[in-house]
Design a protein around this motif. Structure first.
Motif, PDB file in Angstrom:
ATOM      1  N   MET A   1      71.162 113.844 -18.869  1.00  0.00           N
ATOM      2  CA  MET A   1      71.936 114.249 -19.743  1.00  0.00           C
ATOM      3  C   MET A   1      72.424 115.551 -19.594  1.00  0.00           C
ATOM      4  SD  MET A   1      71.253 114.400 -23.739  1.00  0.00           S
ATOM      5  CE  MET A   1      72.563 115.037 -25.069  1.00  0.00           C
ATOM      6  N   ALA A   2      73.499 116.090 -19.452  1.00  0.00           N
ATOM      7  CA  ALA A   2      73.847 117.466 -19.154  1.00  0.00           C
ATOM      8  C   ALA A   2      73.815 118.439 -20.567  1.00  0.00           C
ATOM      9  CB  ALA A   2      75.396 117.563 -18.544  1.00  0.00           C
ATOM     10  N   ALA A   3      73.554 119.467 -20.246  1.00  0.00           N
ATOM     11  CA  ALA A   3      73.698 120.356 -21.337  1.00  0.00           C
ATOM     12  C   ALA A   3      74.993 121.306 -21.254  1.00  0.00           C
ATOM     13  CB  ALA A   3      72.323 121.266 -21.336  1.00  0.00           C
ATOM     14  N   SER A   4      75.429 121.492 -22.473  1.00  0.00           N
ATOM     15  CA  SER A   4      76.604 122.144 -22.356  1.00  0.00           C
ATOM     16  C   SER A   4      76.304 123.657 -22.708  1.00  0.00           C
ATOM     17  CB  SER A   4      77.556 121.718 -23.490  1.00  0.00           C
ATOM     18  OG  SER A   4      77.084 122.055 -24.970  1.00  0.00           O
ATOM     19  N   SER A   5      77.492 124.505 -22.829  1.00  0.00           N
ATOM     20  CA  SER A   5      77.222 125.926 -22.809  1.00  0.00           C
ATOM     21  C   SER A   5      76.756 126.285 -24.487  1.00  0.00           C
ATOM     22  CB  SER A   5      78.478 126.928 -22.754  1.00  0.00           C
ATOM     23  OG  SER A   5      79.601 126.303 -23.496  1.00  0.00           O
ATOM     24  N   SER A   6      77.060 125.245 -25.391  1.00  0.00           N
ATOM     25  CA  SER A   6      76.713 125.334 -26.620  1.00  0.00           C
ATOM     26  C   SER A   6      75.399 125.073 -26.918  1.00  0.00           C
ATOM     27  CB  SER A   6      77.845 124.980 -27.579  1.00  0.00           C
ATOM     28  OG  SER A   6      77.885 123.268 -27.305  1.00  0.00           O
ATOM     29  N   ASP A   7      74.821 124.198 -25.946  1.00  0.00           N
ATOM     30  CA  ASP A   7      73.454 123.605 -26.128  1.00  0.00           C
ATOM     31  C   ASP A   7      72.787 123.577 -24.750  1.00  0.00           C
ATOM     32  OD1 ASP A   7      71.334 121.718 -26.779  1.00  0.00           O
ATOM     33  OD2 ASP A   7      72.470 120.146 -26.121  1.00  0.00           O
ATOM     34  N   PRO A   8      72.293 125.049 -24.645  1.00  0.00           N
ATOM     35  CA  PRO A   8      71.692 125.356 -23.384  1.00  0.00           C
ATOM     36  C   PRO A   8      70.439 124.615 -23.140  1.00  0.00           C
ATOM     37  CG  PRO A   8      71.508 127.233 -24.996  1.00  0.00           C
ATOM     38  CD  PRO A   8      72.311 126.115 -25.788  1.00  0.00           C
ATOM     39  N   SER A   9      70.152 124.264 -21.867  1.00  0.00           N
ATOM     40  CA  SER A   9      69.104 123.552 -21.553  1.00  0.00           C
ATOM     41  C   SER A   9      67.751 124.569 -21.639  1.00  0.00           C
ATOM     42  CB  SER A   9      69.114 123.159 -19.992  1.00  0.00           C
ATOM     43  OG  SER A   9      68.093 122.384 -19.369  1.00  0.00           O
ATOM     44  N   ARG A  10      66.736 123.780 -22.103  1.00  0.00           N
ATOM     45  CA  ARG A  10      65.435 124.537 -22.342  1.00  0.00           C
ATOM     46  C   ARG A  10      64.198 123.903 -21.494  1.00  0.00           C
ATOM     47  NH1 ARG A  10      65.502 128.023 -26.382  1.00  0.00           N
ATOM     48  NH2 ARG A  10      66.942 127.579 -27.960  1.00  0.00           N
ATOM     49  N   SER A  11      63.813 124.842 -20.765  1.00  0.00           N
ATOM     50  CA  SER A  11      62.380 124.348 -20.191  1.00  0.00           C
ATOM     51  C   SER A  11      61.110 124.198 -20.867  1.00  0.00           C
ATOM     52  CB  SER A  11      62.006 125.251 -19.036  1.00  0.00           C
ATOM     53  OG  SER A  11      61.500 126.252 -19.770  1.00  0.00           O
TER      54      SER A  11
ATOM     55  N   ILE B   1      69.191 128.932 -20.381  1.00  0.00           N
ATOM     56  CA  ILE B   1      70.142 129.480 -19.551  1.00  0.00           C
ATOM     57  C   ILE B   1      71.208 129.677 -20.330  1.00  0.00           C
ATOM     58  CG2 ILE B   1      71.696 129.119 -17.476  1.00  0.00           C
ATOM     59  CD1 ILE B   1      69.539 127.635 -16.205  1.00  0.00           C
ATOM     60  N   ILE B   2      71.854 130.542 -20.736  1.00  0.00           N
ATOM     61  CA  ILE B   2      73.059 130.816 -21.566  1.00  0.00           C
ATOM     62  C   ILE B   2      74.309 130.999 -20.725  1.00  0.00           C
ATOM     63  CG2 ILE B   2      74.086 132.159 -23.503  1.00  0.00           C
ATOM     64  CD1 ILE B   2      70.989 132.969 -23.972  1.00  0.00           C
ATOM     65  N   VAL B   3      75.468 130.188 -20.955  1.00  0.00           N
ATOM     66  CA  VAL B   3      76.659 130.123 -20.121  1.00  0.00           C
ATOM     67  C   VAL B   3      77.775 130.559 -21.251  1.00  0.00           C
ATOM     68  CG1 VAL B   3      78.244 128.952 -18.914  1.00  0.00           C
ATOM     69  CG2 VAL B   3      75.832 128.307 -18.807  1.00  0.00           C
ATOM     70  N   GLU B   4      78.535 131.654 -20.916  1.00  0.00           N
ATOM     71  CA  GLU B   4      79.538 132.156 -21.457  1.00  0.00           C
ATOM     72  C   GLU B   4      80.739 131.873 -20.632  1.00  0.00           C
ATOM     73  OE1 GLU B   4      81.645 136.161 -23.422  1.00  0.00           O
ATOM     74  OE2 GLU B   4      79.420 136.074 -23.209  1.00  0.00           O
TER      75      GLU B   4
ATOM     76  N   ASP C   1      82.330 132.038 -15.099  1.00  0.00           N
ATOM     77  CA  ASP C   1      81.285 131.847 -16.141  1.00  0.00           C
ATOM     78  C   ASP C   1      80.314 133.354 -16.201  1.00  0.00           C
ATOM     79  OD1 ASP C   1      82.236 129.475 -17.357  1.00  0.00           O
ATOM     80  OD2 ASP C   1      80.907 128.473 -16.196  1.00  0.00           O
ATOM     81  N   LEU C   2      80.001 133.498 -17.392  1.00  0.00           N
ATOM     82  CA  LEU C   2      79.027 134.859 -17.372  1.00  0.00           C
ATOM     83  C   LEU C   2      77.677 133.991 -17.621  1.00  0.00           C
ATOM     84  CD1 LEU C   2      78.334 137.976 -17.385  1.00  0.00           C
ATOM     85  CD2 LEU C   2      78.674 137.589 -20.056  1.00  0.00           C
ATOM     86  N   VAL C   3      76.607 134.227 -16.736  1.00  0.00           N
ATOM     87  CA  VAL C   3      75.427 133.534 -16.998  1.00  0.00           C
ATOM     88  C   VAL C   3      74.265 134.267 -17.331  1.00  0.00           C
ATOM     89  CG1 VAL C   3      74.056 131.704 -16.125  1.00  0.00           C
ATOM     90  CG2 VAL C   3      76.569 131.703 -15.553  1.00  0.00           C
ATOM     91  N   ILE C   4      73.265 133.870 -18.421  1.00  0.00           N
ATOM     92  CA  ILE C   4      72.018 134.755 -18.493  1.00  0.00           C
ATOM     93  C   ILE C   4      70.924 133.794 -18.201  1.00  0.00           C
ATOM     94  CG2 ILE C   4      70.800 136.004 -20.198  1.00  0.00           C
ATOM     95  CD1 ILE C   4      73.505 136.752 -21.610  1.00  0.00           C
ATOM     96  N   ILE C   5      70.212 134.291 -17.329  1.00  0.00           N
ATOM     97  CA  ILE C   5      68.946 133.433 -16.669  1.00  0.00           C
ATOM     98  C   ILE C   5      67.855 134.273 -17.219  1.00  0.00           C
ATOM     99  CG2 ILE C   5      67.734 132.298 -14.933  1.00  0.00           C
ATOM    100  CD1 ILE C   5      70.741 132.481 -13.489  1.00  0.00           C
ATOM    101  N   PRO C   6      66.936 133.594 -18.181  1.00  0.00           N
ATOM    102  CA  PRO C   6      65.865 134.306 -18.542  1.00  0.00           C
ATOM    103  C   PRO C   6      64.758 134.667 -17.492  1.00  0.00           C
ATOM    104  CG  PRO C   6      65.579 132.043 -19.374  1.00  0.00           C
ATOM    105  CD  PRO C   6      66.791 132.189 -18.573  1.00  0.00           C
ATOM    106  N   LYS C   7      63.863 135.759 -17.940  1.00  0.00           N
ATOM    107  CA  LYS C   7      62.858 136.003 -16.985  1.00  0.00           C
ATOM    108  C   LYS C   7      61.698 134.833 -17.200  1.00  0.00           C
ATOM    109  CE  LYS C   7      59.000 139.500 -16.806  1.00  0.00           C
ATOM    110  NZ  LYS C   7      58.374 140.499 -17.444  1.00  0.00           N
ATOM    111  N   GLY C   8      61.256 134.421 -16.070  1.00  0.00           N
ATOM    112  CA  GLY C   8      60.296 133.487 -16.268  1.00  0.00           C
ATOM    113  C   GLY C   8      60.518 132.146 -15.751  1.00  0.00           C
TER     114      GLY C   8
END
Length: 114
Positions: free
Chosen positions: A1-11, A17-20, A80-87
């Motif tokens: 199942m793919a996650a959309s930018s309004s439903d970011p995937s969670r580890s 990961i946040i996609v704008e 796309d502007l993407v924010i990838i969290p530390k860790g």
């Protein structure tokens, strides 16, 4: 199942990961992306671990990022502007060569005792 930018995937650790998609030129100018370093890679699969938060803006390319321990992925690409969290550890499945601006979060200043 793919996650959309309004439903970011969670580890499993809760990192997202946040996609704008298609941020305005004004937003990009406020971030100063033209002063950020550039990086690129050819198509392929890459295992990555982010030791600092990364914000990036993709000029070219297409990626499916699979966070470690998750069956879902986040897809992003040119514009796309993407924010990838530390860790976060993830695998990037790059289907179209990447060309991006990127910036890592500055580490907090260490306290010094004098």
């Amino acid at each position: 199942m793919a996650a959309s930018s309004s439903d970011p995937s969670r580890s499993p650790a809760g990192l997202s990961i946040i996609v704008e998609s298609n941020p305005s030129n004004r937003r990009l100018a406020e971030l100063g992306i033209n002063s950020w370093p550039k990086w690129g890679c050819p198509p392929g699969r890459y295992t990555l671990k982010f030791d600092a938060q990364e914000t990036c803006y993709l000029l070219k390319g297409k990626v499916k990022a699979y966070p470690r321990g998750s069956t879902e992925y986040v897809e992003f690409g040119a514009g796309d502007l993407v924010i990838i969290p530390k860790g976060l550890s993830c695998t990037w499945d790059v289907s179209v060569a990447i060309d991006k601006y990127y910036k890592f979060e500055s580490p907090s200043p260490a306290s010094s005792s004098s």
